[in-house]
Design a protein around this motif. Sequence first.
Motif, PDB file in Angstrom:
ATOM      1  N   THR A  36      49.246  24.155 -74.502  1.00 35.46           N
ATOM      2  CA  THR A  36      48.246  23.296 -73.872  1.00 35.46           C
ATOM      3  C   THR A  36      46.960  23.294 -74.688  1.00 35.46           C
ATOM      4  N   VAL A  37      46.220  22.205 -74.553  1.00 33.95           N
ATOM      5  CA  VAL A  37      44.936  22.076 -75.247  1.00 33.95           C
ATOM      6  C   VAL A  37      43.867  21.689 -74.230  1.00 33.95           C
ATOM      7  N   SER A  38      42.638  22.051 -74.535  1.00 35.79           N
ATOM      8  CA  SER A  38      41.530  21.773 -73.617  1.00 35.79           C
ATOM      9  C   SER A  38      40.668  20.609 -74.080  1.00 35.79           C
ATOM     10  N   SER A  39      40.969  20.060 -75.272  1.00 33.30           N
ATOM     11  CA  SER A  39      40.201  18.914 -75.778  1.00 33.30           C
ATOM     12  C   SER A  39      40.989  18.264 -76.908  1.00 33.30           C
ATOM     13  N   ALA A  40      40.535  17.101 -77.342  1.00 30.94           N
ATOM     14  CA  ALA A  40      41.156  16.394 -78.465  1.00 30.94           C
ATOM     15  C   ALA A  40      40.214  16.420 -79.656  1.00 30.94           C
ATOM     16  N   SER A  41      40.731  16.761 -80.834  1.00 32.62           N
ATOM     17  CA  SER A  41      39.878  16.831 -82.024  1.00 32.62           C
ATOM     18  C   SER A  41      39.449  15.451 -82.489  1.00 32.62           C
ATOM     19  N   THR A  42      40.260  14.441 -82.210  1.00 29.92           N
ATOM     20  CA  THR A  42      39.895  13.056 -82.488  1.00 29.92           C
ATOM     21  C   THR A  42      40.181  12.235 -81.230  1.00 29.92           C
ATOM     22  N   PRO A  43      39.414  11.190 -80.992  1.00 28.52           N
ATOM     23  CA  PRO A  43      39.598  10.408 -79.758  1.00 28.52           C
ATOM     24  C   PRO A  43      40.995   9.786 -79.687  1.00 28.52           C
ATOM     25  N   LEU A  44      41.616   9.857 -78.525  1.00 28.52           N
ATOM     26  CA  LEU A  44      42.879   9.177 -78.282  1.00 28.52           C
ATOM     27  C   LEU A  44      42.574   7.812 -77.689  1.00 28.52           C
TER      28      LEU A  44
ATOM     29  N   PRO B  69      42.995  14.274 -68.338  1.00 26.67           N
ATOM     30  CA  PRO B  69      42.590  15.362 -67.427  1.00 26.67           C
ATOM     31  C   PRO B  69      42.919  16.726 -68.038  1.00 26.67           C
ATOM     32  N   PHE B  70      42.154  17.123 -69.032  1.00 26.70           N
ATOM     33  CA  PHE B  70      42.412  18.408 -69.699  1.00 26.70           C
ATOM     34  C   PHE B  70      42.303  19.562 -68.709  1.00 26.70           C
ATOM     35  N   PRO B  71      43.061  20.668 -68.981  1.00 30.79           N
ATOM     36  CA  PRO B  71      43.983  20.886 -70.102  1.00 30.79           C
ATOM     37  C   PRO B  71      45.318  20.164 -69.905  1.00 30.79           C
ATOM     38  N   VAL B  72      45.923  19.748 -71.035  1.00 29.56           N
ATOM     39  CA  VAL B  72      47.217  19.075 -70.997  1.00 29.56           C
ATOM     40  C   VAL B  72      48.111  19.671 -72.089  1.00 29.56           C
ATOM     41  N   PRO B  73      49.429  19.625 -71.901  1.00 28.36           N
ATOM     42  CA  PRO B  73      50.318  20.112 -72.960  1.00 28.36           C
ATOM     43  C   PRO B  73      50.380  19.131 -74.114  1.00 28.36           C
TER      44      PRO B  73
END
Length: 230
Positions: free
Chosen positions: A74-82, A60-64
């Motif tokens: 905090t970030v609003s997305s992931a550069s690579t899939p988690l 549930p972005f944004p997350v720390p």
Amino acid sequence: MKRRLTLVLGGVALALVALWLSLSRDTCGAWPKQQPSLALAARARGTPRVGAAKVDVTLPFPVPVGGYGPPHHTVSSASTPLSARALVVDVGGQQKALVLLDVMLVTPQLRDLIAKGFSVPVITLATHTHSGPGAYARNSATEWAALGSFSPAVEEALATAARTALTQALAALAPAHLETGHATTEGVTIARTGAAADTRFTRLLFAREEGPVAQLLIVSAHPTLVEKNP
């Protein structure tokens, strides 16, 4: 009055800087040498059955970002899939399950949420990445030191992905065989203490006639590959 206020504020600032520096020091020191011990043993006979699955974690972005002290970015997305990965091994009715999450650590609450309702013993592991999500620890010390303020939605997202992967791995159980390999990794891992690093690299591959099912790569590392300020 103004001068006194300036001196007080300056003193407070210096105290905070001193506190920050003291908390930032590497106080790990030398780890005590300890012989490996057996924690769990089981005996069975039969053809191994193996199932594996990988499920994306929908955060549930944004997350720390988890893994660093305050301030927590905090970030609003992931550069690579988690992802959440699950591996189940069954030999003669003896079952064991491994669940791996792209997180810094596994809390007792998250561990229990993942294993709840499953009859198979579940061991939940973390990659210990310092570039994954935070906000899933319920105790104040971990919130402040590494993961940021607790969010039930983040904890639920991690548990849901892990449980889905585990369910899919159990459903995929089928005969397989095990292959092993060993190598060394010179120059890949460097110990912060300057001591010699463990260079062993072990590969466990579960496969069927049609191809690989899953593999475990065991290597000594502390995965802080992305800087604190991505």
